[in-house]
Design an enzyme around this catalytic site. Structure first.
Site, short mmCIF file in Angstrom:
data_model
loop_
_atom_site.label_atom_id
_atom_site.label_comp_id
_atom_site.label_asym_id
_atom_site.label_seq_id
_atom_site.Cartn_x
_atom_site.Cartn_y
_atom_site.Cartn_z
CG HIS A 117 -17.04 -8.70 -1.71
ND1 HIS A 117 -17.10 -8.44 -0.35
CD2 HIS A 117 -15.97 -8.01 -2.17
CE1 HIS A 117 -16.10 -7.64 -0.03
NE2 HIS A 117 -15.41 -7.36 -1.11
NE ARG A 143 -16.43 -3.88 0.48
CZ ARG A 143 -16.32 -2.85 1.32
NH1 ARG A 143 -17.39 -2.30 1.84
NH2 ARG A 143 -15.13 -2.38 1.63
CG HIS A 145 -11.76 0.39 0.16
ND1 HIS A 145 -12.19 0.66 -1.13
CD2 HIS A 145 -12.19 -0.86 0.44
CE1 HIS A 145 -12.84 -0.38 -1.60
NE2 HIS A 145 -12.86 -1.32 -0.68
#
Length: 320
Positions: free
Chosen positions: A253, A256, A279
């Protein structure tokens, strides 16, 4: 919908089946629900009648988690799972009163997502060639594609060759809640991917498989020629970012987070970044604007002769 579940365990199983089969939540999300609801069933006795559970019982479970040293984020995830379960049961008439309505989350300290600097990303992307720990071509393609696209680990693991455009500059990934979106790959990623693909084909042939095998449609393979799982990806990254590699441990992550902060730091519109990350809420993306603000202040403190006394303050941004 089945008949009214007699016990807490039966209700949990029906709820999880609903999330997976009807709402089409990802297996990882459903596994998270199961993990938290298993804690509830263990603390309250899973065979207990569903309508006998009170808000005091749920608060007891929260207290047990807290006493066991669970982080605030873990407690809040548990609360969210319990709320969802009893909301479902109330909606379908399995209980006359929802005991989780008055259950609140606990306050937790705000933590900025961990991200990497440009030099740290470059070092990590070069680690497969420099240390040759595992499968060099695959791992270089994996890391560069993570950073270039901002994908979740589950999205990278789920990629197939059929998802890509002809020149490998973009792909359709299958995100949370069954939502698809288009992601993009820079030139370094495209070159790394093209270097990996012949080795992928050779690995399949060595294991008596071909590109037409549905069982191995995944882009990234393990050493046995099977699909590389999210667990496998985490293991690969742990090796290269551990003491054998960069000695700066990060999770998938972190790529990201780094993608998001890089885009925003270079002037990308927050709504465009929201779309790229997949999102559902703009507030999730706006977390990264606080990172860029904090980084600016840190740079000021380091570079300005009077900057050492400057404290980083949480600032609320508003549209002007």
């Amino acid at each position: 919908m089945s008949s009214c579940p007699a016990s807490l365990t039966e209700a949990v199983e029906e709820f999880l089946s609903y999330q997976l089969g009807v709402r089409c939540l990802s297996p990882n999300t459903v596994a998270g629900y199961r993990n938290d609801l298993d804690k509830l069933a263990k603390a309250l006795d899973g065979q207990r009648p569903l309508d006998s559970i009170s808000k005091e019982d749920i608060r007891y479970c929260i207290g047990e988690l807290t006493m066991a040293g669970a982080a605030a984020s873990s407690v809040n995830r548990f609360v969210a799972a319990v709320r969802s379960l009893f909301g479902y049961c109330y909606r379908y008439g399995y209980i006359k009163k929802n005991p989780a309505v008055e259950i609140h989350t606990v306050r937790q300290p705000k933590q900025l997502p961990k991200f990497m600097t440009a030099s740290e990303v470059n070092e990590l992307c070069a680690a497969p060639e420099n240390s040759a720990l595992l499968w060099v071509a695959r791992d270089k393609a994996l890391f560069t594609m993570f950073y270039s696209s901002g994908c979740r680990v589950s999205e990278i693991a789920g990629l197939t060759l059929a998802d890509f455009s002809g020149d490998y500059s973009s792909a359709i990934v299958h995100g949370k809640g069954g939502k698809d979106r288009k992601v993009f790959f820079d030139q370094d990623s495209q070159v790394a991917l093209k270097d990996y693909l012949p080795e992928r084909q050779a690995r399949l042939a060595h294991n008596g498989k071909s590109n037409n095998d549905k069982a191995v449609s995944a882009l990234f393979l393990n050493n046995h020629g099977g699909p590389l799982t999210t667990r496998g990806i985490r293991y690969i990254l742990s090796r290269y970012s551990g003491v054998e590699g960069t000695n700066n441990p990060v999770s998938p992550h972190a790529f990201r987070h780094t993608f998001a902060t890089t885009m925003l730091s270079n002037g990308a519109d927050v709504r465009i970044v929201q779309e790229m990350l997949g999102h559902s809420s703009i507030s999730t993306t706006q977390r990264y604007t606080h990172i860029t603000t904090a980084q600016l202040i840190k740079t000021y403190n380091q570079a300005h002769p009077h900057g050492g006394t400057q404290e980083i303050r949480n600032e609320k941004t508003s549209d002007s």
